[in-house]
Design a protein around this motif. Structure first.
Motif, short mmCIF file in Angstrom:
data_model
loop_
_atom_site.label_atom_id
_atom_site.label_comp_id
_atom_site.label_asym_id
_atom_site.label_seq_id
_atom_site.Cartn_x
_atom_site.Cartn_y
_atom_site.Cartn_z
N ASP A 189 0.84 -1.19 0.00
CA ASP A 189 0.00 0.00 0.00
C ASP A 189 0.87 1.24 0.00
O ASP A 189 1.87 1.30 0.72
N ARG A 190 0.46 2.23 -0.76
CA ARG A 190 1.22 3.48 -0.81
C ARG A 190 0.99 4.23 0.50
O ARG A 190 -0.14 4.53 0.87
N GLN A 191 2.08 4.57 1.17
CA GLN A 191 2.00 5.25 2.45
C GLN A 191 2.42 6.71 2.37
O GLN A 191 2.31 7.44 3.36
N HIS A 247 7.52 6.53 7.77
CA HIS A 247 6.24 7.02 7.27
C HIS A 247 5.44 7.58 8.43
O HIS A 247 5.62 7.18 9.58
N SER A 272 -0.40 6.73 8.14
CA SER A 272 -0.30 6.01 6.87
C SER A 272 -0.28 4.50 7.05
O SER A 272 -0.47 3.76 6.08
N TYR A 273 -0.04 4.03 8.28
CA TYR A 273 -0.02 2.58 8.51
C TYR A 273 -1.43 1.99 8.56
O TYR A 273 -1.59 0.78 8.47
N VAL A 327 -4.17 1.55 6.34
CA VAL A 327 -4.27 1.65 4.88
C VAL A 327 -5.66 1.38 4.34
O VAL A 327 -5.87 1.28 3.14
N THR A 348 2.02 -2.20 8.45
CA THR A 348 0.73 -1.63 8.08
C THR A 348 -0.37 -2.59 8.52
O THR A 348 -0.12 -3.74 8.88
N ARG A 384 -6.76 7.21 10.64
CA ARG A 384 -6.23 7.32 9.27
C ARG A 384 -5.91 8.76 8.89
O ARG A 384 -5.03 8.99 8.06
N ARG A 425 -2.93 11.48 2.17
CA ARG A 425 -2.18 10.49 1.40
C ARG A 425 -2.03 10.94 -0.04
O ARG A 425 -2.96 11.44 -0.66
#
Length: 271
Positions: free
Chosen positions: A51-53, A109, A113-114, A116, A155, A242, A270
């Protein structure tokens, strides 16, 4: 009950924070972020569906957001030992505006962001995520899992597929799953009985419940979950979901996770 225990790095000028947050320099400048505590260590693994963090943090009371690239540059100038713990960051003269931690990809990060947006499977029973963690995820200190490295974060998706993890890995998965089920759930950072720890607070029908994500008791009823106001030994300092990061206004202990004694410090966006 297990706790997160990591070695402390004592710096020349520091503020003693809960152990999960380690120790910190609390100097700040207008444009350069300063760590309010030092980071945790890293490991590598192969996990499904990366996943993009990456993203930025918009800090309340400032005009310029804090990009992840900026904190990574600061972290890159540290030794491995210095970057072995979670960081609480100052930004443009404001203290403790957000947190970051090193992940399985070896980069720092933002804490938000963890989470997701991961839901292993659908359920209408809010106790099922905690029960699933008790059944399927084994507690293990990071230094035992990652060849002596003191700590990394998984994550929520990684935490589900990784068989082992410590307190923040359990808490991140549990909070994110509950959020997917429509619950106002947050990861809390602080201490339990004086030792660094991470847990989950869930707000259901205007009641605050403290969920011990590392508990291996297989509870099968939401009514069995303890009210946060009755949970002893927990001293919260920060909480995040989040999108947002909260810090207490003062060092006074509290068992309430909402109210004027909390400051919403920042919002994670994000990219």
């Amino acid at each position: 009950m297990r706790k997160c225990i990591a070695p402390l790095l004592i710096l020349s000028v520091l503020l003693i924070m809960p152990e999960i947050l380690c120790n910190t320099l609390l100097t700040s400048s207008s444009d350069t972020p300063t760590p309010s505590s030092t980071n945790r260590a890293y490991g590598t693994t192969n996990t499904p569906n990366e996943d993009r963090q990456y993203g930025i943090v918009r800090v309340t009371g400032t005009t310029h957001p804090l990009p992840e690239e900026t904190i990574q540059k600061v972290v890159a100038r540290r030794t491995l030992e210095e970057s072995a713990h979670v960081s609480i960051w100052n930004w443009q003269g404001l203290k403790a505006v957000t947190a970051s931690a090193r992940g399985l990809d070896q980069e720092h990060h933002f804490a938000n962001s963890y989470l997701v947006g991961f839901k292993p499977f659908k359920t209408k029973q809010l106790w099922v995520p905690l029960y699933t963690l008790a059944m399927n995820k084994e507690y293990q200190y990071d230094h035992l899992q990652y060849a002596g490295l003191s700590d990394i974060w998984q994550t929520s998706r990684q935490a589900y597929y990784q068989k082992r993890g410590d307190c923040e890995d359990h808490a991140i998965l549990l909070a994110d799953w509950l959020i997917e089920l429509g619950v106002d759930a947050r990861v809390a950072l602080g201490t339990h009985n004086g030792q660094g720890h991470a847990w989950v607070v869930a707000i259901v029908e205007n009641q605050e419940y403290l969920l011990e994500a590392t508990s291996k008791r297989r509870q099968t009823s939401w009514q069995a979950m303890p009210l946060a106001a009755l949970a002893e030994g927990y001293e919260v300092e920060f909480q995040f979901n989040r999108h947002f990061f909260w810090a207490k206004k003062s060092s006074a202990p509290t068992r309430k996770y909402r109210g004027n004694h909390w400051i919403k410090k920042s919002q994670f966006v994000r990219s």
